[in-house]
Design a protein around this motif. Structure first.
Motif, PDB file in Angstrom:
ATOM      1  N   PHE A   1      68.945  49.610  57.654  1.00 32.05           N
ATOM      2  CA  PHE A   1      70.417  49.511  56.350  1.00 32.05           C
ATOM      3  C   PHE A   1      69.960  47.682  55.994  1.00 32.05           C
ATOM      4  CE2 PHE A   1      74.642  47.713  55.294  1.00 32.05           C
ATOM      5  CZ  PHE A   1      75.072  49.042  55.054  1.00 32.05           C
ATOM      6  N   PRO A   2      70.154  48.111  54.835  1.00 32.72           N
ATOM      7  CA  PRO A   2      69.700  47.228  53.854  1.00 32.72           C
ATOM      8  C   PRO A   2      70.647  45.816  54.153  1.00 32.72           C
ATOM      9  CG  PRO A   2      70.258  48.830  52.053  1.00 32.72           C
ATOM     10  CD  PRO A   2      70.742  49.207  54.094  1.00 32.72           C
ATOM     11  N   ILE A   3      70.086  44.223  53.281  1.00 34.04           N
ATOM     12  CA  ILE A   3      69.209  44.263  52.765  1.00 34.04           C
ATOM     13  C   ILE A   3      67.532  44.826  53.624  1.00 34.04           C
ATOM     14  CG2 ILE A   3      69.471  42.770  51.095  1.00 34.04           C
ATOM     15  CD1 ILE A   3      68.550  40.514  52.001  1.00 34.04           C
ATOM     16  N   ASN A   4      66.757  45.235  53.546  1.00 35.18           N
ATOM     17  CA  ASN A   4      64.996  45.592  54.538  1.00 35.18           C
ATOM     18  C   ASN A   4      64.120  44.218  54.186  1.00 35.18           C
ATOM     19  OD1 ASN A   4      66.670  47.592  55.950  1.00 35.18           O
ATOM     20  ND2 ASN A   4      65.978  48.815  54.088  1.00 35.18           N
TER      21      ASN A   4
ATOM     22  N   THR B   1      68.859  35.925  49.195  1.00 30.22           N
ATOM     23  CA  THR B   1      68.751  35.953  50.478  1.00 30.22           C
ATOM     24  C   THR B   1      70.473  36.433  50.900  1.00 30.22           C
ATOM     25  OG1 THR B   1      66.820  35.586  51.265  1.00 30.22           O
ATOM     26  CG2 THR B   1      68.107  35.455  52.996  1.00 30.22           C
ATOM     27  N   ASN B   2      71.182  34.881  51.021  1.00 33.07           N
ATOM     28  CA  ASN B   2      72.727  34.699  50.945  1.00 33.07           C
ATOM     29  C   ASN B   2      73.803  35.613  50.775  1.00 33.07           C
ATOM     30  OD1 ASN B   2      73.237  32.626  53.202  1.00 33.07           O
ATOM     31  ND2 ASN B   2      71.482  31.479  51.284  1.00 33.07           N
ATOM     32  N   LEU B   3      73.188  36.141  48.940  1.00 33.89           N
ATOM     33  CA  LEU B   3      74.357  36.801  48.258  1.00 33.89           C
ATOM     34  C   LEU B   3      73.962  38.036  49.056  1.00 33.89           C
ATOM     35  CD1 LEU B   3      74.588  34.054  46.760  1.00 33.89           C
ATOM     36  CD2 LEU B   3      74.944  36.430  44.423  1.00 33.89           C
ATOM     37  N   ARG B   4      72.844  38.898  48.867  1.00 35.90           N
ATOM     38  CA  ARG B   4      72.239  39.846  49.728  1.00 35.90           C
ATOM     39  C   ARG B   4      73.351  40.744  50.430  1.00 35.90           C
ATOM     40  NH1 ARG B   4      72.983  43.729  45.817  1.00 35.90           N
ATOM     41  NH2 ARG B   4      72.147  45.322  47.172  1.00 35.90           N
TER      42      ARG B   4
END
Length: 412
Positions: free
Chosen positions: A158-161, A100-103
């Motif tokens: 807009f990702p992340i979703n 989650t943090n990286l994306r």
């Protein structure tokens, strides 16, 4: 998620994470949607030192390319060191924190990049990743869809979703669309909202939120968008003054040469007594921004500035007045920022605040049709805000505005 070419770190991604503040929480629902743009949290990590250790491990993963297995070893060490009791299994929890943090930081940086090139590449294409182990039906249906960057659909999609989502966005030009056999963008699918219950195990109790179908609660926002808006400097109450405002500037030298010869004004003057919104829009349009959406601008030195309507609004969101000479010349003030004659920098010491402020001053002169005297335009910027002046009759010598270190001079 394996670190791939699409997730390699870049400056905007690193800056997004670096500017976050560590915040202890009891539950993942304590911080919701765009609040994540400002705070680094790990759900249930309710002690400062625990959050700080996770922050360090995440930063290492982003900047150093740490794999998930390497991150899990650091996760185990942090848990043991602090005696942290968390919900869920070890592999699942460590993956959630890592991915989650990286994306989210990657897509926040990506959003900033896309906004910077939106004039040249105004179309965004949704890209679904085949690497996802359990793809969502809605995300697969959106794969390949092309919409204009301003389409309201992006505000929710807009990702992340979702948790584990690896979708992304790429920018396309009109020529790209033509090569794909398209004459224009697609039509966005309808946004179908549904109610979801969250926080069933939260200390603050459950609550109902409304999200679009296909979007997990908490992901119905654009990562980094609110942070981009917050980087727009407020307007200072006083215009830039000759010499060193607020105290002795360091250095306080002046050049031996004169300012380059005035150029013809690149934009026409606006009529007086227009609504303040019209004057603000004249300034914003020069940078590809508008009253609703900011733009990232790089000056002639490559310095990055965020331009948006917040330049002209009060803390309560109301537009400031632009009476007298100020309003009709806003387009020329924008021109001075875009293509200045000179750029100066200096350090100001503010005795009352007991701190130093670095200011950049953009100076330009223009020949305006019907006026016998060149117009002077000065845009000054510091970390505490901006100020500007446009005048045909400077009260002091123009050279008094040319103070400090000259960083740039236009070639005549």
């Amino acid at each position: 998620m394996a670190v791939s070419a699409v997730s390699l770190p870049f400056r905007e991604q690193n800056e997004f994470l670096r500017r976050k503040l560590n915040l202890p929480t009891e539950s993942w629902t304590d911080i919701y949607t765009r609040e994540h743009d400002y705070a680094f949290v790990v759900a249930g990590a309710n002690r400062d030192e625990l959050v700080a250790d996770f922050r360090q491990a995440v930063e290492k993963a982003i900047t150093g390319g740490t794999s998930l297995e390497e991150f899990r070893r650091e996760f185990d060490a942090i848990v043991a060191r602090h005696g942290w009791s968390y919900n869920g299994g070890r592999n699942w929890r460590s993956r959630v924190i890592y991915e989650t943090n990286l994306r989210s930081s990657y897509m926040a940086g990506r959003y900033e990049q896309l906004m910077a090139v939106r004039e040249e590449r105004p179309y965004w294409q949704y890209i679904h990743s085949d690497a996802v182990e359990h793809p969502r039906e809605e995300h697969e249906a959106w794969n390949g869809m092309i919409l204009h960057w301003s389409d309201p659909w992006w505000q929710y999609h807009f990702p992340i979703n979702a948790w584990g989502c690896q979708c992304s966005v790429r920018a396309l030009s009109q020529r790209d669309l033509e090569r794909m056999g398209k004459t224009g963008p697609d039509t966005a699918p309808p946004i179908v909202m549904e109610q979801r219950m969250i926080g069933q195990r939260s200390p603050n109790g459950p609550r109902v939120v409304e999200v679009p179908k296909g979007i997990d609660p908490g992901f119905e926002y654009v990562p980094g968008q609110s942070r981009l808006n917050s980087q727009i400097p407020p307007e200072l109450p006083d215009p830039p003054l000759p010499g060193s405002t607020g105290g002795p500037g360091l250095p306080n030298t002046r050049p031996p040469d004169e300012l380059p010869a005035p150029r013809p004004a690149p934009a026409g003057l606006l009529p007086p007594d227009l609504p303040a919104k019209d004057y603000a829009e004249a300034f914003l349009q020069a940078f590809g921004a508008d009253m609703d959406t900011p733009a990232v601008f790089r000056d002639v030195l490559g310095e990055r500035l965020v331009i948006g309507s917040e330049l002209f609004t009060t803390t309560k969101g109301a537009l400031k007045s632009m009476k007298n000479e100020r309003g009709p010349f806003m387009a020329l003030l924008a021109a001075a920022l875009r293509l200045p004659d000179e750029i100066w920098a200096r350090v100001e010491w503010h005795h009352g605040q007991k701190k130093a402020v670095v200011r950049r001053r953009y100076v330009a002169q223009y020949l305006v049709e019907g006026e016998s005297t060149p117009m002077l335009a000065v845009f000054e910027l510091g970390v505490d805000g901006w100020s500007g002046v446009t005048t045909f009759r400077p009260e002091q010598d123009i050279n008094d505005m040319r103070v400090g270190v000259r960083l740039y001079r236009r070639e005549e």
